[in-house]
Design a protein around this motif. Structure first.
Motif, PDB file in Angstrom:
ATOM      1  N   LYS A   1      29.186 -15.296  15.443  1.00  0.00           N
ATOM      2  CA  LYS A   1      29.961 -14.133  15.665  1.00  0.00           C
ATOM      3  C   LYS A   1      29.756 -13.214  14.727  1.00  0.00           C
ATOM      4  N   ALA A   2      29.510 -13.623  13.515  1.00  0.00           N
ATOM      5  CA  ALA A   2      28.896 -12.873  12.339  1.00  0.00           C
ATOM      6  C   ALA A   2      27.760 -11.941  12.918  1.00  0.00           C
ATOM      7  N   LEU A   3      26.716 -12.779  13.379  1.00  0.00           N
ATOM      8  CA  LEU A   3      25.822 -11.897  13.737  1.00  0.00           C
ATOM      9  C   LEU A   3      25.875 -11.048  14.856  1.00  0.00           C
ATOM     10  N   LEU A   4      26.800 -11.206  15.606  1.00  0.00           N
ATOM     11  CA  LEU A   4      27.307 -10.551  16.906  1.00  0.00           C
ATOM     12  C   LEU A   4      27.819  -9.207  16.228  1.00  0.00           C
ATOM     13  N   LEU A   5      28.621  -9.333  15.480  1.00  0.00           N
ATOM     14  CA  LEU A   5      29.128  -8.188  14.895  1.00  0.00           C
ATOM     15  C   LEU A   5      28.279  -7.232  14.225  1.00  0.00           C
ATOM     16  N   ILE A   6      27.550  -7.877  13.252  1.00  0.00           N
ATOM     17  CA  ILE A   6      26.480  -7.184  12.644  1.00  0.00           C
ATOM     18  C   ILE A   6      25.613  -6.407  13.704  1.00  0.00           C
ATOM     19  N   ILE A   7      25.061  -7.072  14.597  1.00  0.00           N
ATOM     20  CA  ILE A   7      24.036  -6.316  15.683  1.00  0.00           C
ATOM     21  C   ILE A   7      24.858  -5.406  16.347  1.00  0.00           C
ATOM     22  N   ILE A   8      26.126  -5.571  16.803  1.00  0.00           N
ATOM     23  CA  ILE A   8      26.671  -4.500  17.588  1.00  0.00           C
ATOM     24  C   ILE A   8      27.009  -3.317  16.706  1.00  0.00           C
ATOM     25  N   SER A   9      27.409  -3.620  15.668  1.00  0.00           N
ATOM     26  CA  SER A   9      27.612  -2.553  14.687  1.00  0.00           C
ATOM     27  C   SER A   9      26.356  -1.670  14.464  1.00  0.00           C
ATOM     28  N   MET A  10      25.334  -2.081  14.388  1.00  0.00           N
ATOM     29  CA  MET A  10      23.984  -1.433  13.961  1.00  0.00           C
ATOM     30  C   MET A  10      23.563  -0.923  15.252  1.00  0.00           C
ATOM     31  N   VAL A  11      23.482  -1.554  16.379  1.00  0.00           N
ATOM     32  CA  VAL A  11      22.954  -0.756  17.580  1.00  0.00           C
ATOM     33  C   VAL A  11      23.692   0.264  18.161  1.00  0.00           C
ATOM     34  N   SER A  12      25.316   0.124  17.901  1.00  0.00           N
ATOM     35  CA  SER A  12      26.085   1.172  18.532  1.00  0.00           C
ATOM     36  C   SER A  12      25.962   2.401  17.261  1.00  0.00           C
ATOM     37  N   ALA A  13      25.708   2.240  16.120  1.00  0.00           N
ATOM     38  CA  ALA A  13      25.739   3.295  15.225  1.00  0.00           C
ATOM     39  C   ALA A  13      24.487   4.146  15.549  1.00  0.00           C
ATOM     40  N   GLU A  14      23.185   3.374  15.972  1.00  0.00           N
ATOM     41  CA  GLU A  14      22.191   4.209  16.329  1.00  0.00           C
ATOM     42  C   GLU A  14      22.333   4.912  17.712  1.00  0.00           C
ATOM     43  N   LEU A  15      22.797   4.331  18.686  1.00  0.00           N
ATOM     44  CA  LEU A  15      23.127   4.929  19.768  1.00  0.00           C
ATOM     45  C   LEU A  15      24.095   6.035  19.612  1.00  0.00           C
ATOM     46  N   ILE A  16      25.208   6.020  18.877  1.00  0.00           N
ATOM     47  CA  ILE A  16      26.141   6.927  18.747  1.00  0.00           C
ATOM     48  C   ILE A  16      25.373   8.270  18.170  1.00  0.00           C
ATOM     49  N   GLU A  17      24.484   7.896  17.061  1.00  0.00           N
ATOM     50  CA  GLU A  17      23.752   9.100  16.438  1.00  0.00           C
ATOM     51  C   GLU A  17      22.786   9.580  17.332  1.00  0.00           C
ATOM     52  N   LEU A  18      22.157   8.692  18.152  1.00  0.00           N
ATOM     53  CA  LEU A  18      20.989   9.474  18.901  1.00  0.00           C
ATOM     54  C   LEU A  18      21.664  10.301  20.210  1.00  0.00           C
ATOM     55  N   PHE A  19      22.829   9.836  20.328  1.00  0.00           N
ATOM     56  CA  PHE A  19      23.642  10.899  21.431  1.00  0.00           C
ATOM     57  C   PHE A  19      24.162  12.023  20.791  1.00  0.00           C
TER      58      PHE A  19
END
Lengths: 441, 313
Positions: free
Chosen positions: B42-60
């Motif tokens: 679950k830690a891995l999931l939180l890390i990946i979700i945070s990083m990916v969503s951060a990049e997507l939000i910034e890109l948007f």
């Protein structure tokens, strides 16, 4: 003992290996030369020749038009065609130049008398330097006689000769020190006599051991000292050089003479020797033609006013599919020019033809306040702050924060990971500030 | 033949912002791996979700809202996302993490103009937002491996009840805490990498850790119930905060003296909160408070220029 140096600065790739083994040769005489009236810092010279007039090599063709100005001499024997506007490599725009077409034998008109420097009186040395139109050959082109005539209240006790050659790619000073060490030292002795100082130190970076060795040999018994400097950019900048060698700090807005020092370039010392003992006015200089995009980099002695294209031809030509830009001078402080048919001036120490591979990327980012520029600045400025003021047109604030102390060495732009054109912005801000204040230039 | 006409200098170091961000990500790898090893997938999931969503939000935000059609990710958003994830408890759900990222990138970073312009550390703003919005999940802590809920060393110190784990557990990281804060050793390893790469304003962590050590030593000498300096240094989020959050380039002072003031201020506020505040932990707040003072600190600590004679010196 540690190597002499200063705080700040950067260490770009040296690139000296491209041209350092090429011995100085004379470039073929150009068919036509373009001698800018502004071949020095300060007021442009006043032309002394008419179209159609025949001139000899070394004949005076322009007269210093003020205290900070310099004489001009014909680089060739030939006929004056007139005065034309042609692209000036330092000013970056068309400017007036005397055009002379070569004709007949290369016949010299030398300055008289010609004798060993010892037989000149100090004042005569300064006058000869002025007569010969000698300016700082390191690139600043400041009239040498002016530097040798400080106001009475400034006591000069030390002459520093700049042999650092910290600019990447360039190797003219290096070759001069290897091949003309005796003449340089005689020039330095003449400068010592002119200034009435007891001490002179020649500073050379430690990436030129052979030059250090040659100069040490030539200075034996003269009392002139040789200082080994750390290889770092901008080690050859006047204030940094003085600090590295003497630990004296030139005050902000001040000049070397404020701390009792006069700095001259090794090439200038050589020109002084030639003017005194051989009677030659400054009509030629050593120049490095180098870069990844020329076939065979060289060091040549060329007449002032020769087109860069003619000198580039001597290297075997430009690799047209690889070239990115042509720079008058070295990559850190030199000017990129739009064409190659542009004449060299007295301060042109090199023509650097850079390839696309080594030219900088254009991708830029916002400033992330990483501090690289602050660490790199040899004047201890905060370039990121100056840039905010300069780009937001708060020129007074920029000046309050030291904008005018910036010597445009390029260390901050070199180091910046965001690729911000710091120096470009500072140059523009200075220009606008001076214009707004109604000042000179 | 077409020649480029550009401004000097014509040589550049070749360093760029993307490389800076990649170095920070590399430096956080040891702590991130530890998070997964200690706390599971679950830690891995939180890390990946945070990083990916951060990049997507910034890109948007960059491409759509700010119309920068040529914007390419520079990984600064990934750094924010990863740091936020490492500041979360395992109890936080994935959608809560995404809300934290949205606050960090959308509000803390881009409201001020995006990369380089923000006053406050975006990841910490995201964390504090979550702490206030989801106080239960953000303060429920699990023991590594067996994942039983338990109290962190900082909470034990605050409450004055329970048994503190041995210091070596704090050092290696086998203690409860947020995903990335537990192992001092692995954080230090990553930090050393950044120091070697010249990516760190070194005086900040030195003065931050130094002032915490000094203050806790004084209090400990007076009354040992305040906890020994070692617990204050190694427990809680201090290492992660001092080494990776307070040193964020954008939101910290530039001059060495300014960095000392900033770091000491962080240390002082952290200890005040730990001793007298309502929370057992004060790292996030202390850094955010000191972030606010950075413009003033920068102005007051401008280095002396070469050859400058100050009239009031």
């Amino acid at each position: 003992m540690g190597l002499l140096t200063f705080r700040g600065g950067v260490h770009p790739p040296e690139k000296k290996e491209l041209s350092e083994h090429s011995a100085l040769t004379n470039a073929p005489l150009p068919e036509v030369v373009y001698v800018f009236l502004a071949n020095h810092a300060g007021v442009p010279a006043k032309p002394l020749v008419e179209p159609g007039q025949h001139v000899l090599t070394g004949q005076k063709i322009g007269e210093a038009a003020g205290f900070i100005s310099a004489n001009l001499h014909s680089p060739v024997t030939g006929v004056v065609k007139g005065i034309e506007k042609i692209y000036h490599p330092v000013l970056g725009k068309p400017d007036s130049a005397i055009v002379i077409e070569r004709e007949g034998e290369d016949t010299w008109q030398l300055l008289e008398p010609r004798k060993p420097y010892e037989e000149f009186e100090p004042q005569e040395i300064v006058e000869r330097i002025k007569e010969a139109g000698i300016v700082g050959l390191g690139g600043a082109m400041f009239p040498t006689n002016v530097k040798l005539s400080p106001p009475k209240e400034k006591k000069i006790d030390l002459l520093i000769i700049n042999g650092a050659e910290c600019e990447p790619y360039l190797t003219v000073d290096y070759r001069m020190m290897l091949e003309k060490s005796q003449e340089i030292v005689r020039g330095v002795l003449a400068l010592i006599k002119a200034l009435g100082v007891k001490k002179a130190i020649i500073g050379i970076e430690n990436n030129k051991p052979k030059a250090i060795e040659e100069i040490k040999k030539a200075t034996k018994g003269t009392g002139i000292e040789v200082a080994t400097l750390k290889t770092k950019y901008p080690q050859g900048a006047e204030k940094q050089l003085i600090y590295a060698i003497t630990k004296r700090v030139v005050p902000s807005g001040g000049l070397p003479m404020d701390v009792g020092v006069v700095v001259q370039n090794v090439g200038t010392a050589f020109a002084v020797y030639e003017a005194l003992e051989e009677g030659k006015p400054l009509i030629e200089r050593a120049i490095t033609v180098t870069g990844e995009a020329v076939r065979e980099p060289i060091n040549v002695i060329a007449r002032i006013g020769t087109l860069a294209s003619k000198l580039i031809e001597l290297t075997g030509g430009i690799k047209e599919d690889e070239v990115d830009r042509v720079i008058f001078g070295g990559p850190m402080m030199g000017t990129a020019v739009p064409r190659v048919d542009i004449p060299i001036v007295k301060g042109t120490s090199g023509i650097t033809v850079m390839s696309k591979e080594v030219a900088p990327s254009r991708e830029s980012y916002p400033c992330i306040r990483c501090g690289s520029c602050v660490k790199a600045c040899p004047m201890y400025l905060q370039p990121f702050v100056l840039n905010l003021y300069a780009t937001n047109r708060l020129y007074d604030k920029a000046v309050e924060n030291g904008l005018m102390d910036c010597m445009e060495c390029g260390s901050c732009s070199y180091a910046c990971p965001a690729n911000i054109e710091l120096v470009k912005n500072f140059k523009l801000a200075k220009k606008v500030y001076r214009t707004l204040k109604g000042g000179k230039r | 033949m077409k020649l480029t006409v550009a401004a000097a200098p014509h040589l550049r170091s070749g360093d760029d912002v993307r490389k800076v961000m990649i170095d920070v990500l590399i430096a956080l790898i040891p702590a991130s791996v530890a998070a997964v090893v200690l706390f599971g997938m679950k830690a891995l999931l939180l890390i990946i979700i945070s990083m990916v969503s951060a990049e997507l939000i910034e890109l948007f935000i960059m491409r759509v809202l700010r119309q920068r059609k040529d914007f390419k990710p520079d990984f600064s958003a990934s750094v924010t996302g990863l740091l936020l994830a490492l500041n979360l408890s395992l109890a936080v759900s994935w959608w809560q993490a995404v809300i934290g990222v949205l606050v960090a990138i959308g509000i803390a970073k881009h409201i001020f103009g995006g990369l380089g312009k923000n006053f406050w550390n975006p990841a910490l703003i995201g964390r504090v937002f979550l702490l206030m919005s989801f106080p239960v999940q953000m303060t429920t802590w699990f023991k590594p491996f067996d994942l039983e809920t338990t109290a962190t060393p900082m909470a034990i110190l605050k409450e004055g009840s329970g048994t503190l784990p041995p210091v070596k557990d704090l050092f290696f990281g086998t203690i409860p805490g947020s995903l990335g804060e537990v192992s001092a050793l692995l954080l230090i390893i990553g930090f050393v990498y950044l120091v070697l790469r010249g990516r760190i304003k070194l005086f900040i962590p030195l003065s931050y850790l130094g002032s915490v050590a000094l203050i806790s030593w004084i209090f400990y000498s007076v009354n040992s119930s305040y906890g020994s300096p070692l617990y204050h240094l190694l427990g809680g989020g201090l290492m992660l905060g001092a080494l990776f959050m307070a040193t964020d380039m954008v939101t910290s002072p530039m001059s060495p003296l300014g960095q000392l003031i900033f770091g000491t201020g962080c240390g002082f506020i952290t200890m005040i909160i730990r001793y007298f505040g309502g929370y057992p932990e004060g790292v996030s707040f202390s850094i955010l408070i000191m972030n606010s003072f950075v413009p003033l600190i920068d102005m007051a600590t401008r280095p002396k220029r070469f050859g400058e004679v100050r009239s009031n010196a």
